[in-house]
Design an enzyme around this catalytic site. Structure first.
Site, PDB file in Angstrom:
ATOM      1  N   CYS A 120       0.904  -1.119  -0.138  1.00  0.00           N
ATOM      2  CA  CYS A 120       0.073   0.092  -0.100  1.00  0.00           C
ATOM      3  C   CYS A 120       0.795   1.351  -0.163  1.00  0.00           C
ATOM      4  O   CYS A 120       2.126   1.190   0.441  1.00  0.00           O
ATOM      5  CB  CYS A 120      -0.897  -0.128   1.267  1.00  0.00           C
ATOM      6  SG  CYS A 120      -2.146   1.205   0.979  1.00  0.00           S
ATOM      7  N   CYS A 122       0.007   4.169   1.505  1.00  0.00           N
ATOM      8  CA  CYS A 122      -0.387   5.132   2.763  1.00  0.00           C
ATOM      9  C   CYS A 122       0.725   5.459   3.747  1.00  0.00           C
ATOM     10  O   CYS A 122       0.810   6.587   4.121  1.00  0.00           O
ATOM     11  CB  CYS A 122      -1.798   4.710   3.326  1.00  0.00           C
ATOM     12  SG  CYS A 122      -1.749   3.516   4.160  1.00  0.00           S
ATOM     13  N   LYS A 196     -12.204  -4.921   2.487  1.00  0.00           N
ATOM     14  CA  LYS A 196     -11.642  -3.943   3.489  1.00  0.00           C
ATOM     15  C   LYS A 196     -12.621  -2.722   3.629  1.00  0.00           C
ATOM     16  O   LYS A 196     -12.615  -1.957   2.851  1.00  0.00           O
ATOM     17  CB  LYS A 196     -10.240  -3.594   3.271  1.00  0.00           C
ATOM     18  CG  LYS A 196      -9.594  -2.431   4.141  1.00  0.00           C
ATOM     19  CD  LYS A 196      -8.041  -2.428   3.663  1.00  0.00           C
ATOM     20  CE  LYS A 196      -7.282  -1.045   4.724  1.00  0.00           C
ATOM     21  NZ  LYS A 196      -6.071  -0.821   4.266  1.00  0.00           N
ATOM     22  N   ARG A 206      -2.903   3.711  12.534  1.00  0.00           N
ATOM     23  CA  ARG A 206      -2.499   4.985  11.901  1.00  0.00           C
ATOM     24  C   ARG A 206      -1.427   5.828  12.827  1.00  0.00           C
ATOM     25  O   ARG A 206      -0.596   6.385  12.205  1.00  0.00           O
ATOM     26  CB  ARG A 206      -3.529   5.646  11.348  1.00  0.00           C
ATOM     27  CG  ARG A 206      -4.499   5.010  10.090  1.00  0.00           C
ATOM     28  CD  ARG A 206      -5.478   5.695   9.806  1.00  0.00           C
ATOM     29  NE  ARG A 206      -6.271   4.814   9.004  1.00  0.00           N
ATOM     30  CZ  ARG A 206      -7.387   5.205   8.394  1.00  0.00           C
ATOM     31  NH1 ARG A 206      -8.098   6.274   8.776  1.00  0.00           N
ATOM     32  NH2 ARG A 206      -8.306   4.422   7.605  1.00  0.00           N
ATOM     33  N   ARG A 218     -10.868   7.678   3.696  1.00  0.00           N
ATOM     34  CA  ARG A 218     -10.651   6.648   2.947  1.00  0.00           C
ATOM     35  C   ARG A 218     -12.013   6.014   2.431  1.00  0.00           C
ATOM     36  O   ARG A 218     -12.035   5.004   1.701  1.00  0.00           O
ATOM     37  CB  ARG A 218      -9.973   5.489   3.315  1.00  0.00           C
ATOM     38  CG  ARG A 218      -8.588   6.164   3.955  1.00  0.00           C
ATOM     39  CD  ARG A 218      -7.383   4.880   3.973  1.00  0.00           C
ATOM     40  NE  ARG A 218      -6.382   4.649   4.778  1.00  0.00           N
ATOM     41  CZ  ARG A 218      -5.424   5.630   5.084  1.00  0.00           C
ATOM     42  NH1 ARG A 218      -5.497   6.650   4.025  1.00  0.00           N
ATOM     43  NH2 ARG A 218      -4.389   5.770   5.867  1.00  0.00           N
ATOM     44  N   LYS A 249     -11.682  -7.407   6.457  1.00  0.00           N
ATOM     45  CA  LYS A 249     -11.018  -6.447   7.534  1.00  0.00           C
ATOM     46  C   LYS A 249     -11.762  -5.279   7.670  1.00  0.00           C
ATOM     47  O   LYS A 249     -12.167  -4.772   6.752  1.00  0.00           O
ATOM     48  CB  LYS A 249      -9.497  -6.271   7.035  1.00  0.00           C
ATOM     49  CG  LYS A 249      -8.806  -5.063   7.832  1.00  0.00           C
ATOM     50  CD  LYS A 249      -7.491  -4.859   6.927  1.00  0.00           C
ATOM     51  CE  LYS A 249      -7.019  -3.579   7.760  1.00  0.00           C
ATOM     52  NZ  LYS A 249      -6.023  -2.948   7.101  1.00  0.00           N
ATOM     53  N   TYR A 314      -2.501  -8.983  16.330  1.00  0.00           N
ATOM     54  CA  TYR A 314      -1.331  -8.522  17.199  1.00  0.00           C
ATOM     55  C   TYR A 314      -1.382  -9.233  18.401  1.00  0.00           C
ATOM     56  O   TYR A 314      -0.541  -9.252  19.319  1.00  0.00           O
ATOM     57  CB  TYR A 314      -1.796  -7.009  17.784  1.00  0.00           C
ATOM     58  CG  TYR A 314      -1.830  -5.943  16.379  1.00  0.00           C
ATOM     59  CD1 TYR A 314      -0.738  -5.644  15.896  1.00  0.00           C
ATOM     60  CD2 TYR A 314      -2.960  -5.716  15.881  1.00  0.00           C
ATOM     61  CE1 TYR A 314      -0.733  -4.930  14.541  1.00  0.00           C
ATOM     62  CE2 TYR A 314      -3.220  -5.077  14.686  1.00  0.00           C
ATOM     63  CZ  TYR A 314      -1.986  -4.446  13.944  1.00  0.00           C
ATOM     64  OH  TYR A 314      -2.143  -3.934  12.965  1.00  0.00           O
TER      65      TYR A 314
HETATM   66  C1  PBG Z   1      -2.830   0.042   4.980  1.00  0.00           C
HETATM   67  C2  PBG Z   1      -3.612  -0.548   6.187  1.00  0.00           C
HETATM   68  C3  PBG Z   1      -4.305  -0.305   7.123  1.00  0.00           C
HETATM   69  C4  PBG Z   1      -4.259  -1.324   7.882  1.00  0.00           C
HETATM   70  C5  PBG Z   1      -3.562  -2.464   7.487  1.00  0.00           C
HETATM   71  N1  PBG Z   1      -3.211  -1.992   6.011  1.00  0.00           N
HETATM   72  C6  PBG Z   1      -4.649   1.117   7.584  1.00  0.00           C
HETATM   73  C7  PBG Z   1      -5.699   1.905   6.947  1.00  0.00           C
HETATM   74  O1  PBG Z   1      -6.107   1.471   5.866  1.00  0.00           O
HETATM   75  O2  PBG Z   1      -5.617   3.029   7.135  1.00  0.00           O
HETATM   76  C8  PBG Z   1      -4.992  -1.420   9.308  1.00  0.00           C
HETATM   77  C9  PBG Z   1      -4.417  -2.369  10.278  1.00  0.00           C
HETATM   78  C10 PBG Z   1      -4.887  -2.239  11.678  1.00  0.00           C
HETATM   79  O3  PBG Z   1      -5.722  -1.367  11.921  1.00  0.00           O
HETATM   80  O4  PBG Z   1      -4.406  -3.001  12.488  1.00  0.00           O
HETATM   81  N2  PBG Z   1      -3.752   0.594   3.823  1.00  0.00           N
END
Ligand code: PBG
Length: 326
Positions: A120, A122, A196, A206, A218, A249, A314
């Site tokens: 990704c 970001c 997602k 974040r 997003r 997710k 986690y």
């Molecule tokens: C990146 C990404 C995100 C997460 C995993 N990959 C964050 C988002 O989309 O802002 C979130 C994982 C988590 O909250 O543990 N694109």
């Protein structure tokens, strides 16, 4: 009128019975452990909103990953925090970036541990969005695809066993698959974050990845939490484009989606118990309001029961320890 002929309690009376009739099992084999990797040496910096989770430099990341492997966890997923961010997220697809470096070090130190690389932009863009921006500030789908594909190739060339696109651009799984194949990386599977959601449960992540969008949110690319049928469409498209495993997710608030996806596809299904799900349990546990260990294990069993084959969490190391203790 089954009672008193039927008494379900008969099969619950002893632990031996409960063991024999248990429908769902949780094992370290099912778990993937997320790790945040930063530049530098000797860095172990606590993520304030995620007790027990750290940003690690590669030397300490290798130790942490080796410990996870010793506990029976087969895979880690890497998130990189770059030195510099820019509008194009360049470190995200540089062979010298923090993720390819970490992948090389991990494969050298713990060859049998699977390294999954989250794909990704970001974490790498200065605006914090998952792709390139147009002049009007929209995330541009089609110009982002080649960069994601490049990142996937770079991560796989560095030894990552799996690439996991999490950006939610349309067509990215196909773009990544074609790029991998063109680079003789046809044996590298894609785990796609297929469904997602635009979730508030990503808040602590974040913090950990410094990837809060500088403006807006997003919702123009991640899914509306109100939708489940759309998730089936997303997974169908991703499988069609070449996804080997599809992921839902977050996990806990979306167990119905996990179940429906499980019943729809024939590829393995993963679910990501995200940062907010983790932090809620940690916070309530730290306050003495719930029993952290029991709530965490119950949440993981619930995700398995809903139909997930694989859980990214986690809690992976804790859960592996707890399971070993019985
Ligand atoms: C990146 C990404 C995100 C997460 C995993 N990959 C964050 C988002 O989309 O802002 C979130 C994982 C988590 O909250 O543990 N694109």
């Amino acid at each position: 009128m089954p009672y008193p002929r039927q008494r379900p309690r008969r099969l619950r009376r002893t632990e031996t019975w409960r063991r024999m009739v248990r429908e769902t099992r949780l094992s370290p084999d099912d778990l993937v452990y997320p790790l945040f990797v930063v530049h530098g040496e000797g860095v172990r910096s606590q993520v304030p909103t995620m007790p027990g989770v750290f940003q690690l430099s590669i030397d300490l990341l290798v130790e942490e990953a080796a410990e996870a492997y010793e506990l029976g966890i087969p895979a880690v997923i890497l998130f990189g925090i770059p030195e510099h961010k820019d509008a194009q997220g360049s470190e995200g697809y540089s062979a010298d970036g923090v993720v390819p470096r970490a992948a090389r070090a991990l494969k050298r130190a713990v060859p049998d541990l699977q390294v999954w690389a989250d794909v990704c932009l970001c974490e790498y863009t200065d605006h914090g969005h998952c792709g390139l921006l147009t002049e009007s500030g929209e995330v541009d789908n089609d110009s982002t695809l080649p960069l994601l594909a490049r990142a996937a190739v770079v991560y796989a060339q560095a030894g990552s066993d799996v690439v996991a696109p999490s950006d939610m651009m349309d067509g990215r799984v196909g773009a990544v698959r074609r790029a991998l194949d063109e680079h003789q990386l046809d044996q590298v599977p894609i785990v796609s974050y297929a469904a997602k959601y635009a979730s508030a449960f990503y808040g602590p992540f974040r913090d950990a990845a410094h990837s809060t969008p500088a403006f807006g949110d997003r919702r123009a690319y991640q899914m509306d939490p109100a939708n489940a049928i759309e998730a089936l469409r997303e997974v169908a498209l991703d499988v069609d484009e070449g996804a080997d495993i599809v992921m839902v997710k977050p996990a806990g608030p979306y167990l119905d989606v996990v179940r429906r996806v499980r019943e729809t596809v024939t590829v393995p299904v993963a679910a990501y118990q995200v940062s907010g799900e983790y932090s809620l349990i940690k916070a309530a546990g730290a306050n003495g309001w719930v029993d952290e260990r029991r709530v965490a294990l119950e949440s993981l069993v619930g995700i398995r029961r809903a139909g997930a084959d694989i859980i990214v969490t986690y809690f992976a190391k804790d859960a592996a320890r707890w399971l070993a203790e019985g």
